[in-house]
Design a protein around this motif. Structure first.
Motif, PDB file in Angstrom:
ATOM      1  N   LEU A   1      53.629  43.968  50.128  1.00 43.78           N
ATOM      2  CA  LEU A   1      52.748  43.413  51.142  1.00 43.78           C
ATOM      3  C   LEU A   1      53.511  43.338  52.458  1.00 43.78           C
ATOM      4  CD1 LEU A   1      51.214  40.587  48.954  1.00 43.78           C
ATOM      5  CD2 LEU A   1      50.102  42.715  49.615  1.00 43.78           C
ATOM      6  N   GLY A   2      52.819  43.681  53.568  1.00 41.53           N
ATOM      7  CA  GLY A   2      53.509  43.819  54.837  1.00 41.53           C
ATOM      8  C   GLY A   2      53.109  42.780  55.866  1.00 41.53           C
ATOM      9  N   VAL A   3      53.111  43.197  57.110  1.00 42.16           N
ATOM     10  CA  VAL A   3      52.970  42.301  58.249  1.00 42.16           C
ATOM     11  C   VAL A   3      51.542  41.767  58.358  1.00 42.16           C
ATOM     12  CG1 VAL A   3      52.997  42.239  60.769  1.00 42.16           C
ATOM     13  CG2 VAL A   3      54.836  43.382  59.526  1.00 42.16           C
ATOM     14  N   THR A   4      51.421  40.459  58.588  1.00 45.92           N
ATOM     15  CA  THR A   4      50.132  39.836  58.857  1.00 45.92           C
ATOM     16  C   THR A   4      50.355  38.532  59.605  1.00 45.92           C
ATOM     17  OG1 THR A   4      48.092  38.952  57.889  1.00 45.92           O
ATOM     18  CG2 THR A   4      50.099  38.648  56.620  1.00 45.92           C
ATOM     19  N   ASP A   5      49.449  38.220  60.552  1.00 44.93           N
ATOM     20  CA  ASP A   5      49.508  36.924  61.212  1.00 44.93           C
ATOM     21  C   ASP A   5      48.905  35.826  60.338  1.00 44.93           C
ATOM     22  OD1 ASP A   5      50.777  37.808  63.492  1.00 44.93           O
ATOM     23  OD2 ASP A   5      48.903  38.340  64.483  1.00 44.93           O
ATOM     24  N   TYR A   6      47.886  36.184  59.529  1.00 45.51           N
ATOM     25  CA  TYR A   6      47.304  35.215  58.607  1.00 45.51           C
ATOM     26  C   TYR A   6      46.495  35.958  57.557  1.00 45.51           C
ATOM     27  CZ  TYR A   6      44.779  31.249  56.665  1.00 45.51           C
ATOM     28  OH  TYR A   6      44.273  30.303  55.813  1.00 45.51           O
ATOM     29  N   SER A   7      46.930  35.859  56.299  1.00 43.88           N
ATOM     30  CA  SER A   7      46.184  36.426  55.180  1.00 43.88           C
ATOM     31  C   SER A   7      46.379  35.527  53.969  1.00 43.88           C
ATOM     32  CB  SER A   7      46.650  37.848  54.851  1.00 43.88           C
ATOM     33  OG  SER A   7      46.336  38.746  55.897  1.00 43.88           O
ATOM     34  N   ILE A   8      45.458  35.641  53.004  1.00 45.29           N
ATOM     35  CA  ILE A   8      45.493  34.811  51.803  1.00 45.29           C
ATOM     36  C   ILE A   8      45.577  35.698  50.573  1.00 45.29           C
ATOM     37  CG2 ILE A   8      44.200  33.169  50.382  1.00 45.29           C
ATOM     38  CD1 ILE A   8      42.936  32.117  52.956  1.00 45.29           C
ATOM     39  N   LEU A   9      46.476  35.339  49.669  1.00 45.50           N
ATOM     40  CA  LEU A   9      46.564  35.962  48.355  1.00 45.50           C
ATOM     41  C   LEU A   9      46.245  34.879  47.336  1.00 45.50           C
ATOM     42  CD1 LEU A   9      47.339  38.835  47.380  1.00 45.50           C
ATOM     43  CD2 LEU A   9      49.607  37.930  46.864  1.00 45.50           C
ATOM     44  N   ASP A  10      45.126  35.025  46.634  1.00 43.79           N
ATOM     45  CA  ASP A  10      44.576  33.925  45.858  1.00 43.79           C
ATOM     46  C   ASP A  10      44.419  34.329  44.390  1.00 43.79           C
ATOM     47  OD1 ASP A  10      43.446  31.507  45.255  1.00 43.79           O
ATOM     48  OD2 ASP A  10      41.521  31.914  46.226  1.00 43.79           O
ATOM     49  N   ASN A  11      45.093  33.586  43.489  1.00 40.51           N
ATOM     50  CA  ASN A  11      44.913  33.751  42.040  1.00 40.51           C
ATOM     51  C   ASN A  11      45.173  35.188  41.575  1.00 40.51           C
ATOM     52  OD1 ASN A  11      44.206  31.039  41.358  1.00 40.51           O
ATOM     53  ND2 ASN A  11      42.196  31.397  42.266  1.00 40.51           N
ATOM     54  N   VAL A  12      46.348  35.708  41.916  1.00 41.41           N
ATOM     55  CA  VAL A  12      46.737  37.058  41.518  1.00 41.41           C
ATOM     56  C   VAL A  12      47.863  36.970  40.483  1.00 41.41           C
ATOM     57  CG1 VAL A  12      47.662  39.275  42.291  1.00 41.41           C
ATOM     58  CG2 VAL A  12      46.061  38.023  43.745  1.00 41.41           C
ATOM     59  N   LEU A  13      47.701  37.707  39.377  1.00 41.60           N
ATOM     60  CA  LEU A  13      48.728  37.805  38.337  1.00 41.60           C
ATOM     61  C   LEU A  13      49.424  39.157  38.455  1.00 41.60           C
ATOM     62  CD1 LEU A  13      50.116  36.943  35.646  1.00 41.60           C
ATOM     63  CD2 LEU A  13      48.177  38.014  34.462  1.00 41.60           C
ATOM     64  N   SER A  14      50.763  39.142  38.511  1.00 42.08           N
ATOM     65  CA  SER A  14      51.543  40.377  38.568  1.00 42.08           C
ATOM     66  C   SER A  14      52.557  40.344  37.431  1.00 42.08           C
ATOM     67  CB  SER A  14      52.250  40.507  39.917  1.00 42.08           C
ATOM     68  OG  SER A  14      52.972  41.723  39.985  1.00 42.08           O
TER      69      SER A  14
END
Length: 283
Positions: A1-14
């Motif tokens: 995952l790269g550059v962002t001013d505001y982002s959400i990663l929600d309930n992710v399983l890796s």
């Protein structure tokens, strides 16, 4: 995952990746990595659970909030934050996270060249103590503290966090300013490695440290965690109001000049790491 001013990663399983579970970077560009993580989990990976790594550009990385995230049995570290002197990582903020059974030398690792890092209400346990990796077959390393901050950090605060049953110290910190408040740090040092059997180990780089409240020692009859704190550096250290449980060797080792009101089962604290007496008391 790269550059962002505001982002959400929600309930992710890796899980079961050949490398890291989650990797955040700004390689090739100077920008922020302000991902806000909520309820994510990384397990059984051959690399780290989560890694933030700055590129070779000049600038800084600032991060979003990470809450309710977890790790389990990654062969690398659980969560790692790595910057450079030209591109520091600023403001790692972890809350209500679980870090368990990771095998790469630390549960949470800071080598950021940055500041304002906070670990709040987390649970860290069993670092280096069990199998790990994609096939859950990589042998335990028997190394690693629960939290490790190198001298390449300006400030780290750990609050209301439990760190239990890790191979090395509960926390090893060389951050210039270190604050521990209300943490329960018990039964660490299970690898029985000399000098790595402390609740908190303050290494070269630390100038100021405050260890306030919480508990330290053993929940039962264990003997692995020998000291509440060891100060290799940090002559400006204060320990105040810690409830010390079943510490066999002593409360502190090294130059810790200010010991105030620490309740110790079986000992009186006097000062400068000197422990005398056989009754329950306060220093």
């Amino acid at each position: 995952l790269g550059v962002t001013d505001y982002s959400i990663l929600d309930n992710v399983l890796s899980e079961r990746n050949y490398r890291d579970g989650f990797r955040f970077a700004n390689v090739g560009t100077n920008g922020q990595v302000q991902w806000n993580l909520r309820g994510c989990f990384a397990q059984f990976n051959d690399g780290a659970g989560y890694i933030v790594k700055s590129g070779v550009e000049t600038g800084q990385i600032t991060l979003g909030n990470w809450s309710d995230c977890g790790t389990f049995a990654n062969t690398g570290k659980g969560m790692t934050f790595e910057g450079t002197s030209l591109m520091p990582v600023q403001g790692a903020r972890l809350s209500n996270c679980y870090i368990g059974d990771d095998n790469g030398g630390a549960g949470i690792y800071f080598d950021t060249y940055g500041t304002f890092h906070r670990v709040i209400g987390c649970f860290v346990e069993l670092i280096g103590r069990g199998l790990s990796g994609r096939l859950y077959s990589t042998a335990a390393t028997n190394t690693g503290p629960g939290i490790w901050a190198t001298a390449n950090n300006n400030a780290l605060t750990v609050t209301d966090t439990r760190i239990d049953s890790c191979s090395y110290d509960g926390i090893q910190s060389g951050a210039r300013a270190f604050n521990s408040s209300g943490n329960d740090i018990t039964d660490n040092g299970l690898a029985l490695t000399a000098g790595r059997r402390n609740g908190i180990k303050l290494i070269a780089g630390t100038s100021y440290a405050s260890i306030m409240g919480g508990t330290s020692g053993h929940r039962g009859a264990g003997t692995s965690q020998q000291f509440v704190a060891e100060a290799v550096s940090a002559t400006g250290t204060t320990i105040m109001g810690v409830a010390v449980m079943n510490i066999a060797s002593g409360v502190v080792t090294g130059a810790i000049p200010n010991l105030i009101g620490n309740t110790v089962a079986g000992h009186f604290i006097v000062s400068d790491g000197v422990v005398i007496g056989s009754a329950t008391g306060a220093g």
